[in-house]
Design an enzyme around this catalytic site. Structure first.
Site, PDB file in Angstrom:
ATOM      1  CB  ILE A   1     -18.229  19.514 126.390  1.00  0.00           C
ATOM      2  CG1 ILE A   1     -19.466  18.631 125.387  1.00  0.00           C
ATOM      3  CG2 ILE A   1     -16.805  19.206 125.508  1.00  0.00           C
ATOM      4  CD1 ILE A   1     -19.648  19.271 124.129  1.00  0.00           C
TER       5      ILE A   1
ATOM      6  CG  HIS B   1     -23.115  16.660 128.866  1.00  0.00           C
ATOM      7  ND1 HIS B   1     -22.451  17.516 128.156  1.00  0.00           N
ATOM      8  CD2 HIS B   1     -24.258  16.317 128.287  1.00  0.00           C
ATOM      9  CE1 HIS B   1     -23.457  17.848 127.084  1.00  0.00           C
ATOM     10  NE2 HIS B   1     -24.532  16.971 127.132  1.00  0.00           N
TER      11      HIS B   1
ATOM     12  N   GLY C   1     -25.050  22.152 127.130  1.00  0.00           N
ATOM     13  CA  GLY C   1     -25.235  23.705 126.457  1.00  0.00           C
ATOM     14  C   GLY C   1     -26.329  24.416 127.435  1.00  0.00           C
TER      15      GLY C   1
ATOM     16  CG  ASP D   1     -28.720  16.471 128.496  1.00  0.00           C
ATOM     17  OD1 ASP D   1     -28.453  15.097 128.443  1.00  0.00           O
ATOM     18  OD2 ASP D   1     -28.503  17.269 127.829  1.00  0.00           O
TER      19      ASP D   1
HETATM   20  O1  HDC Z   1     -20.622  26.217 116.799  1.00  0.00           O
HETATM   21  C1  HDC Z   1     -19.915  24.901 116.908  1.00  0.00           C
HETATM   22  C2  HDC Z   1     -19.908  24.379 118.313  1.00  0.00           C
HETATM   23  O2  HDC Z   1     -18.948  23.617 118.779  1.00  0.00           O
HETATM   24  N1  HDC Z   1     -20.990  24.919 119.187  1.00  0.00           N
HETATM   25  C3  HDC Z   1     -20.975  24.543 120.584  1.00  0.00           C
HETATM   26  C4  HDC Z   1     -21.880  23.355 120.670  1.00  0.00           C
HETATM   27  C5  HDC Z   1     -22.127  22.993 121.932  1.00  0.00           C
HETATM   28  O3  HDC Z   1     -21.086  23.059 122.894  1.00  0.00           O
HETATM   29  N2  HDC Z   1     -23.237  22.718 122.418  1.00  0.00           N
HETATM   30  C6  HDC Z   1     -23.784  22.216 123.990  1.00  0.00           C
HETATM   31  C7  HDC Z   1     -22.914  20.775 124.367  1.00  0.00           C
HETATM   32  S1  HDC Z   1     -23.793  19.585 123.506  1.00  0.00           S
HETATM   33  C8  HDC Z   1     -25.002  19.101 124.199  1.00  0.00           C
HETATM   34  O4  HDC Z   1     -25.602  20.046 125.366  1.00  0.00           O
HETATM   35  C9  HDC Z   1     -25.973  17.997 124.002  1.00  0.00           C
HETATM   36  C10 HDC Z   1     -27.090  17.796 124.855  1.00  0.00           C
HETATM   37  O5  HDC Z   1     -26.773  16.707 125.923  1.00  0.00           O
HETATM   38  C11 HDC Z   1     -28.245  17.110 124.131  1.00  0.00           C
HETATM   39  C12 HDC Z   1     -29.114  18.173 123.493  1.00  0.00           C
HETATM   40  C13 HDC Z   1     -30.553  17.813 123.089  1.00  0.00           C
HETATM   41  C14 HDC Z   1     -31.543  18.986 122.630  1.00  0.00           C
HETATM   42  C15 HDC Z   1     -32.873  18.740 122.721  1.00  0.00           C
HETATM   43  C16 HDC Z   1     -33.460  17.410 122.192  1.00  0.00           C
HETATM   44  C17 HDC Z   1     -34.611  17.625 121.250  1.00  0.00           C
HETATM   45  C18 HDC Z   1     -20.669  24.196 115.970  1.00  0.00           C
HETATM   46  C19 HDC Z   1     -19.848  22.507 115.847  1.00  0.00           C
HETATM   47  C20 HDC Z   1     -21.942  23.730 116.348  1.00  0.00           C
HETATM   48  C21 HDC Z   1     -20.692  24.499 114.517  1.00  0.00           C
HETATM   49  O6  HDC Z   1     -19.411  25.020 114.021  1.00  0.00           O
HETATM   50  P1  HDC Z   1     -18.857  24.662 112.697  1.00  0.00           P
HETATM   51  O7  HDC Z   1     -18.865  23.304 112.166  1.00  0.00           O
HETATM   52  O8  HDC Z   1     -17.493  25.238 112.710  1.00  0.00           O
HETATM   53  O9  HDC Z   1     -20.083  25.560 111.949  1.00  0.00           O
HETATM   54  P2  HDC Z   1     -19.863  26.971 111.276  1.00  0.00           P
HETATM   55  O10 HDC Z   1     -18.838  26.870 110.167  1.00  0.00           O
HETATM   56  O11 HDC Z   1     -19.746  28.065 112.274  1.00  0.00           O
HETATM   57  O12 HDC Z   1     -21.358  27.141 110.632  1.00  0.00           O
HETATM   58  C22 HDC Z   1     -21.887  25.934 109.555  1.00  0.00           C
HETATM   59  C23 HDC Z   1     -23.195  26.675 109.372  1.00  0.00           C
HETATM   60  O13 HDC Z   1     -23.893  26.195 110.379  1.00  0.00           O
HETATM   61  C24 HDC Z   1     -24.772  26.958 111.104  1.00  0.00           C
HETATM   62  N3  HDC Z   1     -24.320  26.978 112.691  1.00  0.00           N
HETATM   63  C25 HDC Z   1     -23.207  27.169 113.281  1.00  0.00           C
HETATM   64  N4  HDC Z   1     -23.321  26.938 114.519  1.00  0.00           N
HETATM   65  C26 HDC Z   1     -24.732  26.673 114.592  1.00  0.00           C
HETATM   66  C27 HDC Z   1     -25.373  26.512 113.508  1.00  0.00           C
HETATM   67  N5  HDC Z   1     -26.580  26.404 113.353  1.00  0.00           N
HETATM   68  C28 HDC Z   1     -27.219  26.046 114.483  1.00  0.00           C
HETATM   69  N6  HDC Z   1     -26.723  25.926 115.695  1.00  0.00           N
HETATM   70  C29 HDC Z   1     -25.567  26.397 115.980  1.00  0.00           C
HETATM   71  N7  HDC Z   1     -24.954  26.234 117.249  1.00  0.00           N
HETATM   72  C30 HDC Z   1     -24.058  28.300 110.589  1.00  0.00           C
HETATM   73  O14 HDC Z   1     -24.992  29.435 110.630  1.00  0.00           O
HETATM   74  C31 HDC Z   1     -23.584  27.971 109.283  1.00  0.00           C
HETATM   75  O15 HDC Z   1     -24.640  28.010 108.469  1.00  0.00           O
HETATM   76  P3  HDC Z   1     -24.568  28.831 106.784  1.00  0.00           P
HETATM   77  O16 HDC Z   1     -23.329  28.278 106.243  1.00  0.00           O
HETATM   78  O17 HDC Z   1     -25.715  28.669 106.425  1.00  0.00           O
HETATM   79  O18 HDC Z   1     -24.365  30.295 107.619  1.00  0.00           O
END
Ligand code: HDC
Length: 279
Positions: free
Chosen positions: A202, A187, A205, A182
């Site tokens: 960061i 990152h 994941g 990745d």
């Molecule tokens: O939870 C917040 C966050 O920051 N999470 C951490 C994200 C992270 O660090 N991820 C790893 C690093 S990125 C990475 O590794 C990329 C990689 O290089 C490439 C990946 C490629 C993958 C494969 C290719 C095909 C955040 C920002 C995600 C959400 O926070 P908020 O905006 O505050 O949202 P919130 O108010 O809590 O919720 C809103 C609605 O969204 C849903 N939700 C929340 N977190 C979710 C999510 N859905 C899916 N995944 C999540 N992690 C909530 O349920 C909510 O929905 P509803 O209102 O319907 O309840």
């Protein structure tokens, strides 16, 4: 459905992956190909499908797509066959599962099946969910569908955890982990991370998924599936605390960042292979 994408790996890739998710020099079974129990940590199952060709572009699925605003939201992995080979040629085929409209954000889920190229046997199945900030509001479905273990809420019980494992990541964790495939600049490149809204690069994941999954594997044994939601970001160098509860055949877990007390992984569980469950 897309045509298959090949992924070929050797023992060297196994050792690099294991090191990327925190294997130590004393863990000979992870870092020395000459060890009798040489093996890949089962969370490796997310690596072969990572670059699998998908039959769509995110640009065509949601408005305002930008790679800088993409975060990994959730991951579900099934290991369909043990032992996992320490070298193999695999083929992954991906498909679109769903697109969910969260208002501000869009959530896109893909499913990828990975088979052994020689035997055709299924080895891994993954569902990967990306969280696309700023890409919602297009009038799509509001809730993700129920997909069993892949979408289970996995609320931790109210009792104290049965097991807690603490592991400090290193400042170089993302720089090392990315070599498993990745190469997202988010990152390692401070300028890219800044455009994505972060003060510094960061951690992947799937790197902290691997660290938590390793803790589950070492404490409870092999699992047939594992699911996580990435609830918060992790900076390389931070310490991860994984709390685990065994509930029948299932280990419910969550991972917090020790320095901030914030949740990094929530809604997580692994279902153990029958006959496993060391505790
Ligand atoms: O939870 C917040 C966050 O920051 N999470 C951490 C994200 C992270 O660090 N991820 C790893 C690093 S990125 C990475 O590794 C990329 C990689 O290089 C490439 C990946 C490629 C993958 C494969 C290719 C095909 C955040 C920002 C995600 C959400 O926070 P908020 O905006 O505050 O949202 P919130 O108010 O809590 O919720 C809103 C609605 O969204 C849903 N939700 C929340 N977190 C979710 C999510 N859905 C899916 N995944 C999540 N992690 C909530 O349920 C909510 O929905 P509803 O209102 O319907 O309840």
């Amino acid at each position: 459905e897309a045509k298959g994408t090949e992924f070929k790996y050797t023992e060297r890739d196994v050792m690099l992956y294991n090191l990327g998710i925190g294997a130590k020099r004393t863990d000979l079974r992870y870092i020395f190909e000459g060890n009798d129990e040489f093996q890949v940590i089962p969370t490796f199952g997310v690596i072969p499908p990572f670059d699998a060709e998908l039959p769509y572009n995110l640009d065509d699925l949601v408005p305002n797509f930008s790679p800088m605003m993409l975060l990994h939201g959730e991951q579900y992995l099934e290991v369909r066959k043990y032992p996992i080979p320490t070298a193999a040629r695999l083929i992954s085929k991906g498909k679109l599962l769903e697109v969910v409209d969260k208002g501000n954000a869009a959530v896109v889920k893909s499913g990828v099946t990975t088979v052994n190229a020689e035997t055709g046997e299924e080895i891994f199945y993954n569902e990967m969910t990306v969280f696309l900030r700023g890409c919602g509001g297009f009038g799509g479905q509001k809730k993700p569908a129920d997909r069993g273990a892949s979408t289970a809420a996995n609320k931790p019980p109210t009792r104290l955890p049965d097991v807690v494992v603490e592991e400090k990541t290193t400042e170089e964790q993302a720089a090392l982990y990315r070599l498993s495939g990745d190469y997202n600049p988010l990152h390692v490149d401070p300028a890219f991370a800044k455009m994505g809204g972060f003060k510094q690069p960061i951690l992947h994941g799937l790197c902290f998924f691997g660290i938590a999954g390793k803790a589950v594997y070492e404490k409870f044994g092999a699992f047939k599936n594992i699911k996580v939601r990435f609830a918060g970001t992790v900076m390389p160098g931070q310490t991860l605390v994984t709390e685990m509860w065994k509930e029948g055949n299932k280990v419910i877990f969550q991972t917090k960042v020790k320095e901030t007390g914030k949740l990094a992984i929530g809604g997580a569980a692994a279902e153990l292979v029958e006959g496993e469950g060391k505790l």
